[in-house]
Design a protein around this motif. Structure first.
Motif, PDB file in Angstrom:
ATOM      1  N   VAL A 137     -65.455  34.997 -23.517  1.00  0.00           N
ATOM      2  CA  VAL A 137     -64.781  36.253 -23.190  1.00  0.00           C
ATOM      3  C   VAL A 137     -63.308  36.173 -23.576  1.00  0.00           C
ATOM      4  CG1 VAL A 137     -64.047  37.748 -21.291  1.00  0.00           C
ATOM      5  CG2 VAL A 137     -66.382  36.870 -21.344  1.00  0.00           C
ATOM      6  N   GLN A 140     -62.881  36.348 -27.276  1.00  0.00           N
ATOM      7  CA  GLN A 140     -63.105  37.692 -27.793  1.00  0.00           C
ATOM      8  C   GLN A 140     -61.901  38.595 -27.524  1.00  0.00           C
ATOM      9  OE1 GLN A 140     -66.215  40.194 -25.992  1.00  0.00           O
ATOM     10  NE2 GLN A 140     -66.747  40.897 -28.058  1.00  0.00           N
ATOM     11  N   TRP A 144     -59.667  40.490 -30.277  1.00  0.00           N
ATOM     12  CA  TRP A 144     -59.424  41.935 -30.286  1.00  0.00           C
ATOM     13  C   TRP A 144     -57.949  42.234 -30.558  1.00  0.00           C
ATOM     14  CZ3 TRP A 144     -62.393  43.338 -25.141  1.00  0.00           C
ATOM     15  CH2 TRP A 144     -63.767  43.396 -25.411  1.00  0.00           C
ATOM     16  N   TRP A 378     -61.071  42.255 -20.509  1.00  0.00           N
ATOM     17  CA  TRP A 378     -62.361  42.563 -21.149  1.00  0.00           C
ATOM     18  C   TRP A 378     -63.011  43.780 -20.497  1.00  0.00           C
ATOM     19  CZ3 TRP A 378     -67.612  42.192 -19.692  1.00  0.00           C
ATOM     20  CH2 TRP A 378     -68.539  42.036 -20.736  1.00  0.00           C
ATOM     21  N   MET A 379     -63.066  43.772 -19.163  1.00  0.00           N
ATOM     22  CA  MET A 379     -63.716  44.889 -18.464  1.00  0.00           C
ATOM     23  C   MET A 379     -62.901  46.171 -18.589  1.00  0.00           C
ATOM     24  SD  MET A 379     -65.440  43.206 -15.041  1.00  0.00           S
ATOM     25  CE  MET A 379     -66.358  44.699 -14.684  1.00  0.00           C
ATOM     26  N   SER A 380     -61.585  46.059 -18.557  1.00  0.00           N
ATOM     27  CA  SER A 380     -60.737  47.251 -18.665  1.00  0.00           C
ATOM     28  C   SER A 380     -60.849  47.888 -20.040  1.00  0.00           C
ATOM     29  CB  SER A 380     -59.278  46.885 -18.373  1.00  0.00           C
ATOM     30  OG  SER A 380     -59.124  46.444 -17.041  1.00  0.00           O
ATOM     31  N   LEU A 381     -60.802  47.066 -21.079  1.00  0.00           N
ATOM     32  CA  LEU A 381     -60.911  47.610 -22.440  1.00  0.00           C
ATOM     33  C   LEU A 381     -62.282  48.224 -22.674  1.00  0.00           C
ATOM     34  CD1 LEU A 381     -58.976  44.961 -24.528  1.00  0.00           C
ATOM     35  CD2 LEU A 381     -58.326  47.325 -24.156  1.00  0.00           C
ATOM     36  N   LYS A 382     -63.318  47.576 -22.156  1.00  0.00           N
ATOM     37  CA  LYS A 382     -64.663  48.142 -22.313  1.00  0.00           C
ATOM     38  C   LYS A 382     -64.821  49.441 -21.513  1.00  0.00           C
ATOM     39  CE  LYS A 382     -67.593  44.292 -23.707  1.00  0.00           C
ATOM     40  NZ  LYS A 382     -68.422  45.034 -24.659  1.00  0.00           N
ATOM     41  N   THR A 383     -64.185  49.508 -20.358  1.00  0.00           N
ATOM     42  CA  THR A 383     -64.298  50.697 -19.505  1.00  0.00           C
ATOM     43  C   THR A 383     -63.509  51.875 -20.071  1.00  0.00           C
ATOM     44  OG1 THR A 383     -64.629  49.343 -17.520  1.00  0.00           O
ATOM     45  CG2 THR A 383     -63.860  51.599 -17.193  1.00  0.00           C
ATOM     46  N   GLY A 385     -61.455  51.854 -23.164  1.00  0.00           N
ATOM     47  CA  GLY A 385     -61.364  51.957 -24.617  1.00  0.00           C
ATOM     48  C   GLY A 385     -59.924  51.952 -25.108  1.00  0.00           C
TER      49      GLY A 385
END
Length: 502
Positions: A137, A140, A144, A378-383, A385
């Motif tokens: 994670v 990654q 990014w 990771w979770m914030s960017l996925k949530t 964008g």
């Protein structure tokens, strides 16, 4: 007495046994689950209702007194400890979750980031490396940002506590890459004294880093700035040439992608050209300003940043990740590894098992024990964008320009610096107040803004004048908040002027 001790032991999560030890797990998992649900519900409610509270409130003496007790010798029921948190800690935070908190450059946090930190704490990963999902994670997340900010995929990178640690890593790699023998023989082994260059507006963490690296504080040459608070490149060239003539060894230039006081952006393309000609390392301190590159509309302001040898930036500022998380990117991955390599048999990777895996974060920076900071990113960017974050940044920049317009339209306010990104520096300057009176008045005005809970800006000295400094890195701010701020500044300023002038 024995029953009371046993009850205290159970409340603290310690089961009695023949050796007096036991697990730190809760004695009642269902009770712990209910308490956990309550904590989450309360914190979500706290964030949802943030506009209903002052931006900041002083800590009363009785709350401070609670922090003077001795270390507890026995445990207390966790629910009672939580009630103490709600009574003495929760109401008296820094205030940076509030829509009108604009002090320093401090991000707001988000509900998803808060929950991600809960998950990360539950996993309790140590990110030295190892064959664990958390390591992939982090890799990654760093990949990014290398891509988003224009760096090659083969560059190195690491998540750190913040911009200060990122500056330390970047300049440490610069020292070892540009000063042959410095890592092995120390600075005494060098024939010439090393020097580093930065604008007079550089963040104070760079002063600390230069001292910590053993270069000496006078090795940091501070270059004058132009009317826009950007480094004067011709003056920088002259200083480098003069130091070479004096027998020094220039090796690094630090560029600002968002000067801390005013938000000014150094001409990074010109600095990259100069460093290429002079064979110097270009490190960019982009604590908050670098992330304006996420916006296609703002990216041209940062042209040349992608040419840097290293870049430091925070994710807990303009991306509003919960504290703490920053990042450093180093173009030469091998150079980064050479600076922090310290082989030890007890850390040797294996081909299989837990210590296998391709990511050796403990060999890319100072820390070996490292938390799972990457999960909230990771979770914030996925949530949300990347595009949503870019719109947030654009909105904050537009809000800064709106505030600047309000200031310039008010006859008793004065704009003290150009507004380039998200920072506005201004002061109250009502008629008839002498210059020395303006200084004291604006210092007091700032404190009254904070203590009344209206808003939390901070201060800066701009061309010798005390400024009310509004740094907007807040996803909760609305235009109406800046109307409220300006009205309060004018009201309080007028009252203070009347007090002082009679």
């Amino acid at each position: 007495m024995h029953d009371e001790k046993a009850r205290d032991a159970r409340a603290g999560g310690i089961e009695e046994g023949p050796e007096g030890g036991g697990s730190l797990d809760p004695p009642d998992w269902e009770e712990a689950r209910r308490l956990g649900h309550r904590m989450v519900d309360d914190m979500l409610g706290f964030l949802r209702s943030v506009r209903d509270r002052p931006a900041w409130r002083p800590i009363p003496p009785e709350a401070k007194a609670a922090f003077g007790s001795e270390a507890p010798r026995s445990g207390t029921d966790a629910a009672r400890v939580y009630e103490e948190f709600k009574r003495t800690i929760l109401p008296y935070g820094l205030g940076n979750v509030h829509p009108r908190f604009w002090g320093w450059v401090i991000g707001t946090g988000t509900p998803i980031g808060m929950l991600a930190d809960l998950l990360a704490s539950g996993l309790n990963s140590n990110l030295f490396g190892g064959e664990q999902a958390a390591a992939y994670v982090e890799a990654q997340v760093v990949d990014w940002f290398k891509s988003l900010l224009g760096f090659p995929a083969e560059a190195g990178g690491l998540l750190v506590t913040g911009g200060s640690a990122a500056n330390l890593i970047g300049l440490a790699v610069a020292r070892d890459a540009r000063l042959a023998g410095a890592r092995e023989g120390g600075l005494r082994s060098l024939a010439a004294r090393p020097t580093v260059y930065a604008s007079a507006e550089v963040h104070n963490s760079v002063d600390k880093v230069v001292a910590l690296l053993g270069l000496g504080t006078t090795a940091l040459r501070k270059v004058r700035v132009d009317d826009g608070f950007r480094i004067d490149v011709p003056e920088l060239e002259r200083m480098i040439a003069a130091d070479r003539d004096a027998g020094c060894a220039p090796f690094c230039v630090v560029g600002n992608a968002g000067a801390v006081a005013t938000g000014a952006l150094d001409p990074l393309d010109a600095l990259a050209d100069l460093c290429e000609r002079e064979k110097l390392w270009l490190h960019v301190d982009g604590a908050f300003g670098s992330l304006a590159a996420l916006s296609p509309a703002l990216r041209p302001l940062l042209r040349g940043m992608e040419r840097a040898h290293s870049l430091a930036f925070d994710l807990h500022k303009w991306l509003c990740m919960p504290y703490d998380v920053g990042c450093v990117i180093v173009r030469d991955r091998e150079a980064q590894a050479r600076t922090f390599a310290a082989p030890a048999s007890y850390l040797a990777p294996q081909r299989r098992g837990v210590s296998a895996g391709p990511h050796r974060f403990g060999e890319q920076g100072l820390e070996l024990s490292r938390g799972f900071r990457a999960l909230k990113v990771w979770m914030s960017l996925k949530t949300h964008g990347v595009e949503r974050y870019a719109r947030l940044i654009e909105r904050n920049v537009a809000q800064a320009r709106y505030l600047a317009d309000l200031v310039e339209a008010a006859p008793d306010l004065e704009l003290l610096a150009p507004v380039v990104l998200n920072i506005v520096c201004f002061r109250y300057a009502g008629p008839g107040i002498p210059p020395e009176g303006l200084e004291a008045l604006n210092r007091e005005l700032l404190l009254r803004l904070q203590e009344t809970g209206v808003a939390v800006p901070s201060s800066a000295v701009v061309r010798g004048a005390t400024a009310i400094r509004v740094a907007i890195a807040n996803h909760r701010s609305r235009r109406e908040d800046f109307d409220t701020l300006v009205a309060a500044v004018r009201r309080i300023g007028s009252g203070l002027a009347t007090e002082r002038l009679g």
